[in-house]
Write a protein that holds these residues in place. Structure first.
Motif, PDB file in Angstrom:
ATOM      1  N   SER A 179       5.858   2.542   7.138  1.00  0.00           N
ATOM      2  CA  SER A 179       6.057   2.110   5.758  1.00  0.00           C
ATOM      3  C   SER A 179       7.501   1.675   5.543  1.00  0.00           C
ATOM      4  O   SER A 179       8.425   2.198   6.169  1.00  0.00           O
ATOM      5  N   ALA A 180       7.674   0.695   4.665  1.00  0.00           N
ATOM      6  CA  ALA A 180       9.007   0.270   4.260  1.00  0.00           C
ATOM      7  C   ALA A 180       9.506   1.206   3.161  1.00  0.00           C
ATOM      8  O   ALA A 180       8.735   1.627   2.295  1.00  0.00           O
ATOM      9  N   THR A 181      10.780   1.545   3.189  1.00  0.00           N
ATOM     10  CA  THR A 181      11.367   2.441   2.200  1.00  0.00           C
ATOM     11  C   THR A 181      12.109   1.634   1.145  1.00  0.00           C
ATOM     12  O   THR A 181      13.090   0.954   1.444  1.00  0.00           O
ATOM     13  N   VAL A 182      11.611   1.695  -0.086  1.00  0.00           N
ATOM     14  CA  VAL A 182      12.209   0.954  -1.199  1.00  0.00           C
ATOM     15  C   VAL A 182      12.796   1.967  -2.173  1.00  0.00           C
ATOM     16  O   VAL A 182      12.067   2.704  -2.837  1.00  0.00           O
ATOM     17  N   ASN A 183      14.111   2.008  -2.253  1.00  0.00           N
ATOM     18  CA  ASN A 183      14.809   2.942  -3.122  1.00  0.00           C
ATOM     19  C   ASN A 183      15.237   2.229  -4.402  1.00  0.00           C
ATOM     20  O   ASN A 183      15.880   1.183  -4.348  1.00  0.00           O
ATOM     21  N   VAL A 238      14.787   6.978  -7.194  1.00  0.00           N
ATOM     22  CA  VAL A 238      13.405   7.164  -6.746  1.00  0.00           C
ATOM     23  C   VAL A 238      13.146   6.368  -5.469  1.00  0.00           C
ATOM     24  O   VAL A 238      13.530   5.193  -5.370  1.00  0.00           O
ATOM     25  N   THR A 239      12.483   6.998  -4.513  1.00  0.00           N
ATOM     26  CA  THR A 239      12.137   6.349  -3.251  1.00  0.00           C
ATOM     27  C   THR A 239      10.633   6.112  -3.185  1.00  0.00           C
ATOM     28  O   THR A 239       9.836   7.040  -3.322  1.00  0.00           O
ATOM     29  N   ASN A 240      10.259   4.849  -2.993  1.00  0.00           N
ATOM     30  CA  ASN A 240       8.867   4.466  -2.794  1.00  0.00           C
ATOM     31  C   ASN A 240       8.687   4.023  -1.345  1.00  0.00           C
ATOM     32  O   ASN A 240       9.474   3.224  -0.835  1.00  0.00           O
ATOM     33  N   LYS A 241       7.642   4.527  -0.688  1.00  0.00           N
ATOM     34  CA  LYS A 241       7.323   4.092   0.666  1.00  0.00           C
ATOM     35  C   LYS A 241       6.016   3.315   0.634  1.00  0.00           C
ATOM     36  O   LYS A 241       5.008   3.811   0.116  1.00  0.00           O
ATOM     37  N   VAL A 242       6.030   2.087   1.156  1.00  0.00           N
ATOM     38  CA  VAL A 242       4.852   1.228   1.107  1.00  0.00           C
ATOM     39  C   VAL A 242       4.626   0.532   2.446  1.00  0.00           C
ATOM     40  O   VAL A 242       5.572   0.094   3.103  1.00  0.00           O
ATOM     41  N   ILE A 288       0.845  -1.189   0.000  1.00  0.00           N
ATOM     42  CA  ILE A 288       0.000   0.000   0.000  1.00  0.00           C
ATOM     43  C   ILE A 288       0.884   1.244   0.000  1.00  0.00           C
ATOM     44  O   ILE A 288       1.625   1.478   0.965  1.00  0.00           O
ATOM     45  N   PRO A 289       0.835   2.060  -1.060  1.00  0.00           N
ATOM     46  CA  PRO A 289       1.704   3.247  -1.114  1.00  0.00           C
ATOM     47  C   PRO A 289       1.445   4.210   0.047  1.00  0.00           C
ATOM     48  O   PRO A 289       0.304   4.445   0.434  1.00  0.00           O
ATOM     49  N   ASP A 290       2.524   4.733   0.609  1.00  0.00           N
ATOM     50  CA  ASP A 290       2.462   5.759   1.646  1.00  0.00           C
ATOM     51  C   ASP A 290       2.820   7.088   0.989  1.00  0.00           C
ATOM     52  O   ASP A 290       3.945   7.569   1.074  1.00  0.00           O
ATOM     53  N   GLY A 291       1.858   7.683   0.285  1.00  0.00           N
ATOM     54  CA  GLY A 291       2.125   8.898  -0.464  1.00  0.00           C
ATOM     55  C   GLY A 291       2.758   8.608  -1.816  1.00  0.00           C
ATOM     56  O   GLY A 291       2.954   7.456  -2.207  1.00  0.00           O
ATOM     57  N   ASP A 292       3.096   9.656  -2.535  1.00  0.00           N
ATOM     58  CA  ASP A 292       3.707   9.527  -3.850  1.00  0.00           C
ATOM     59  C   ASP A 292       5.184   9.167  -3.734  1.00  0.00           C
ATOM     60  O   ASP A 292       5.845   9.486  -2.741  1.00  0.00           O
ATOM     61  N   ALA A 293       5.680   8.497  -4.756  1.00  0.00           N
ATOM     62  CA  ALA A 293       7.117   8.273  -4.857  1.00  0.00           C
ATOM     63  C   ALA A 293       7.801   9.592  -5.193  1.00  0.00           C
ATOM     64  O   ALA A 293       7.248  10.425  -5.920  1.00  0.00           O
ATOM     65  N   THR A 294       9.007   9.796  -4.674  1.00  0.00           N
ATOM     66  CA  THR A 294       9.754  11.028  -4.935  1.00  0.00           C
ATOM     67  C   THR A 294      11.215  10.694  -5.187  1.00  0.00           C
ATOM     68  O   THR A 294      11.706   9.627  -4.798  1.00  0.00           O
TER      69      THR A 294
END
Length: 256
Positions: free
Chosen positions: A183-187, A154-158, A122-128
């Motif tokens: 959220s887990a941070t996936v870079n 790019v960092t995705n938080k889910v 589940i995304p925690d906000g937009d990727a940046t």
């Protein structure tokens, strides 16, 4: 899902090239009046940004996460990433939305007990993040074989959500709100092609899974799942396949 690999018409590619400003592919012998017109257009294009979209996962490399503690892999269906590059000169911001469908997983807990469950990201906000737009299929973009590419970070938080969990065939009632507390941070770092035809680009990331919370209906199962799953050293591997670029229409534009 089929992947579009047709070449972008020249009329569509030109606005994207103009938007590169100082990185324009226009020749030095271009008509001065036309060059001036391009220079006037570039700021508005850069301000609007460049739309792009990627398939996340393909037949060669679906999106696969390796859970270190369980020594097991979780494979997700093909998803997507839709983003916007906000500028073209130097390192510029990038934003986007990651969407990966839920999946069912199988693993062995306590080294002998089979377990199954549904996993949702589940995304925690937009990727940046940031990108550096590059040009030249014999230089900076040679690795992807296109004339325009972007070196991205790019960092995705889910949040990681679990449901329908069974252990040794018996239901483990985790309830409807079982997910990681943070959220887990996936870079993800990758050289992304920005024109067609484009190859798939492999991306790998290492991340930590946070502790779980909200798990259990009759009893608190969060500590159990945290002990089984949470921790560092997990990996995410996927192929990124260009789906669309620019604001043009189908088949290769992302739309207005």
């Amino acid at each position: 899902m089929s992947v579009l690999t047709g070449r972008v018409p020249r009329a569509f590619l030109l606005p994207a090239v103009l938007g590169l400003g100082a990185l324009s592919l226009a020749s030095a012998s271009a008509d001065p009046a036309r060059t001036q017109q391009q220079a006037e257009q570039a700021p508005s294009v850069a301000q609007a940004g460049l739309k792009f979209g990627f398939y996340v996962g393909d037949e060669q490399q679906p999106t696969t996460s390796h859970v270190a503690k369980l020594d097991s892999d979780i494979t997700f269906p093909q998803g997507g990433f839709d983003g916007m590059i906000l500028g073209f000169s130097g390192k510029v911001p990038i934003t986007g939305k990651l969407a990966i469908p839920p999946t069912s997983s199988y693993f062995v807990s306590f080294r002998f007990m089979p377990a199954t469950g549904d996993v949702e990201l589940i995304p925690d906000g937009d990727a940046t993040g940031t990108v550096l737009v590059k040009t030249g299929n014999t230089g900076d973009c040679k690795a992807v074989g296109t004339r325009i590419c972007a070196d991205s970070d790019v960092t995705n938080k889910v949040f990681i959500k679990l449901s329908n969990v069974k252990v040794d065939g018996k239901v483990l009632d985790v309830g409807p709100n079982c997910r990681t507390a943070q959220s887990a941070t996936v870079n993800i770092k990758a050289l992304m092609p920005l024109e067609f035809p484009a190859p798939s680009v492999k991306a790998t990331s290492t991340f930590a899974t946070p502790a779980f919370t909200g798990c259990g209906v009759r009893e608190d199962l969060s500590p159990l799942l945290t002990g089984l799953v949470s921790g560092p050293g997990n990996t995410l591997v996927t192929n990124l396949k260009l789906r669309c670029v620019g604001s043009g229409g189908p088949p290769n534009g992302c739309g207005a």
